[in-house]
Scaffold this motif. Structure first.
Motif, short mmCIF file in Angstrom:
data_model
loop_
_atom_site.label_atom_id
_atom_site.label_comp_id
_atom_site.label_asym_id
_atom_site.label_seq_id
_atom_site.Cartn_x
_atom_site.Cartn_y
_atom_site.Cartn_z
N GLY A 404 0.77 -1.27 0.03
CA GLY A 404 0.05 -0.06 -0.03
C GLY A 404 0.85 1.14 -0.11
N ALA A 405 0.34 2.28 -0.12
CA ALA A 405 0.91 3.77 -0.13
C ALA A 405 1.24 3.96 1.56
N PRO A 406 2.19 4.88 1.54
CA PRO A 406 2.41 5.66 2.86
C PRO A 406 1.18 6.39 3.62
N VAL A 407 1.02 6.18 4.73
CA VAL A 407 -0.23 6.75 5.46
C VAL A 407 0.59 7.44 6.47
N THR A 408 0.15 8.75 6.55
CA THR A 408 0.67 9.52 7.87
C THR A 408 0.01 8.91 9.02
N VAL A 409 0.90 8.79 10.16
CA VAL A 409 0.32 8.51 11.76
C VAL A 409 0.12 9.91 12.59
N PRO A 410 -0.81 10.08 12.85
CA PRO A 410 -1.27 11.10 13.60
C PRO A 410 -0.25 11.01 15.14
N THR A 411 0.41 12.04 15.58
CA THR A 411 1.20 11.85 16.72
C THR A 411 0.79 12.79 17.60
N ASP A 412 0.89 12.46 18.84
CA ASP A 412 0.65 13.65 19.81
C ASP A 412 1.85 14.34 20.07
N PRO A 413 1.91 15.53 21.16
CA PRO A 413 3.13 16.11 21.15
C PRO A 413 4.37 15.43 21.61
N SER A 414 4.13 14.14 22.26
CA SER A 414 5.32 13.27 22.65
C SER A 414 5.81 12.45 21.78
N GLY A 415 5.13 12.59 20.45
CA GLY A 415 5.66 11.62 19.33
C GLY A 415 5.24 10.32 19.00
N LEU A 416 4.10 9.92 20.14
CA LEU A 416 3.37 8.93 20.29
C LEU A 416 2.15 8.86 19.21
N GLY A 417 2.04 7.92 18.43
CA GLY A 417 0.96 7.76 17.42
C GLY A 417 0.43 6.30 17.42
N THR A 418 -0.59 5.94 16.95
CA THR A 418 -1.42 4.64 16.70
C THR A 418 -1.77 4.54 15.41
N ALA A 419 -1.57 3.38 14.92
CA ALA A 419 -1.94 2.97 13.65
C ALA A 419 -2.75 1.64 13.67
N THR A 420 -3.32 1.18 12.27
CA THR A 420 -3.87 0.03 12.37
C THR A 420 -3.24 -0.91 11.08
N VAL A 421 -2.66 -2.25 11.69
CA VAL A 421 -2.20 -3.10 10.55
C VAL A 421 -2.75 -4.44 10.69
N PRO A 422 -3.18 -5.19 9.95
CA PRO A 422 -3.59 -6.35 10.13
C PRO A 422 -2.30 -7.17 10.80
#
Length: 465
Positions: A404-422
């Motif tokens: 797939g194409a790259p998807v931006t992961v939203p991150t909080d000010p601390s740099g932590l983000g959450t994504a979804t991958v099977p």
């Protein structure tokens, strides 16, 4: 016999057979593999209807088994080494083998008394001298009523020991292709033996180095060409983590660490992180501070897992905060001149889960984005949740799943983000600068199916081949 009586007997027998699990191991060393095989035995146990009337008494060895009634071998439990020749320096000493054969004990457990079925059927897989002791491995049939189940028993004794001086060291399952045994301590050192199929090539290593290239380099102690190798383990303060590789007909059939139960008498206080060390390592960490007791437990767990001392590593806390409502941290350990080992954990000081253990090349390690998959709390179910921590200075981070194409992961000010991958889909995470150029890309590790061995010893715990 009436149908009602026959049905009652069948149900009684079925209920009783459900409890038949084979010779339970009362000694340390019997692993969780037995639980799986107990389930196999319960499912596959089959008996003839002609002995139903006496089954309860016979099955617990209260009623003697009639001489005409054959034991029922458990289906699917063919001993791996049943037809392999005996190896070792005592392979031809039939008198010594006969002496030990007569001393092999029956086993009593909650199901009843598991008796050695026929001592003439006992087969010695190995018998002979290994460094600093004498060792024998016997394949033994046990019978409980009309059920026969096999077990492999390890015996050890001093060098040149007579049969009566040999003692049971461990029990092992019968359908694994390679047998390993090792033991020792920091004063006298230890011994390791690996037994594979006849003709296989075996190597035993001990000691290791986390190379700056992001791999583990092991020191080979010995090799064997006929499916057997033995080695002397050095008297080191920490477990030398003996490691075996067995190749048969050009194919690696076993590769992994060997449990030793390594004993140590030294004071390990200096190996533990102090509050001052944790405070120094946390300077510049992103996210919310984590309580010292929990961070200390996390770091000590990483040191134990990697078999490193706090005195010999550089500790850096990258990020700390909350995951699933629990304290969490991402930190790295780097031995002097070596690769970088990343750990992500969440939980409490008294109980936590390791979510990431990954060996990285030293070059560029601290500018990488890191991501880890999450299992469901309270169980081992894989989820599609992925946590991502962007390195300091990155403008954004993307995740690319499969083709797939790259998807931006939203991150909080601390740099932590959450994504979804099977759970079974490969993915990579990339950190990008403000102008869109890639800073670094890191693979998303797969879910680990096993947690033993050093980080970097499996393909899922390192990023280079």
């Amino acid at each position: 016999m009436t149908k009602d009586l026959e049905l009652a007997l069948r149900e009684s027998f079925a209920s009783d057979a459900e409890g038949v699990t084979g010779p339970a191991d009362p000694w340390p060393g019997f692993t969780s593999r037995e639980a799986k095989h107990r389930r196999t035995r319960r499912v596959r146990t089959v008996v003839a209807a002609g002995v139903l009337g006496a089954v309860v008494g016979v099955q617990t060895n209260v009623v003697p088994l009639p001489g005409w009634a054959p034991g029922v071998a458990v289906a699917g439990r063919s001993p791996q080494f049943r037809d392999a020749p005996t190896r070792g320096s005592l392979a031809g000493d039939l008198a010594w083998q006969a002496g030990l054969r007569e001393r092999i004990p029956d086993l009593a457990n909650r199901e009843g008394l598991w008796e050695v079925a026929d001592r003439e059927d006992i087969h010695f897989i190995y018998a002979g001298e290994i460094p600093n002791r004498r060792m024998a491995v016997a394949l033994v049939p046990f019978r409980l009523g009309i059920i026969t189940s096999w077990s492999q028993i390890y015996f050890e004794g001093p060098p040149a020991a007579a049969p009566e001086r040999m003692e049971v060291a461990a029990y092992e399952d019968v359908d694994i292709p390679v047998l390993t045994w090792s033991n020792g301590d920091d004063v006298d050192g230890g011994t390791a033996i690996v037994i594979g199929p006849p003709g296989a090539t075996v190597s035993i290593s001990a000691g290791y180095e986390y190379t700056p290239a992001g791999t583990i380099k092991r020191r080979v102690l010995s090799t064997g060409q006929d499916g057997v190798a033995t080695a002397v383990l050095p008297a080191t303060p920490r477990d030398p983590d003996p490691y075996a590789v067995v190749t048969d007909q050009g194919r690696v059939i076993f590769e992994g660490s060997m449990a030793t139960g390594w004993g140590t008498t030294r004071d390990t206080t200096a190996d533990k992180p102090t509050e001052a060390i944790l405070a120094q390592a946390s300077k510049g960490a992103q996210g919310q501070p984590i309580d010292t007791a929990t961070l200390m437990s996390f770091v000590q767990s990483g040191l134990d897992d990697s078999q490193l001392s706090i005195q010999d590593v550089t500790l850096r806390v990258w990020w700390s905060g909350r995951v699933n409502g629990k304290a969490a941290a991402l930190f790295t350990l780097q031995p002097r001149g070596g690769g970088v080992i990343a750990y992500a954990m969440h939980g409490e000081a008294t109980g936590w889960r390791t979510d990431l253990r990954l060996l990285l090349p030293a070059d560029g390690a601290y500018s990488r984005p890191l991501a880890w998959r999450m299992r469901a709390d309270g169980g081992d179910n894989a989820t599609n949740v992925v946590h991502v921590v962007a390195p300091r200075g990155a403008a954004r981070v993307t995740i690319t799943a499969g083709a797939g194409a790259p998807v931006t992961v939203p991150t909080d000010p601390s740099g932590l983000g959450t994504a979804t991958v099977p759970p079974n889909q490969a993915a990579t995470v990339t950190a990008l600068a403000a102008d869109g150029t890639a800073i670094a890309t890191t693979p998303l590790p797969p879910f680990e199916q096993r947690s033993d061995g050093l980080p970097g010893s499996t393909r899922g715990t390192r990023i280079v081949d």
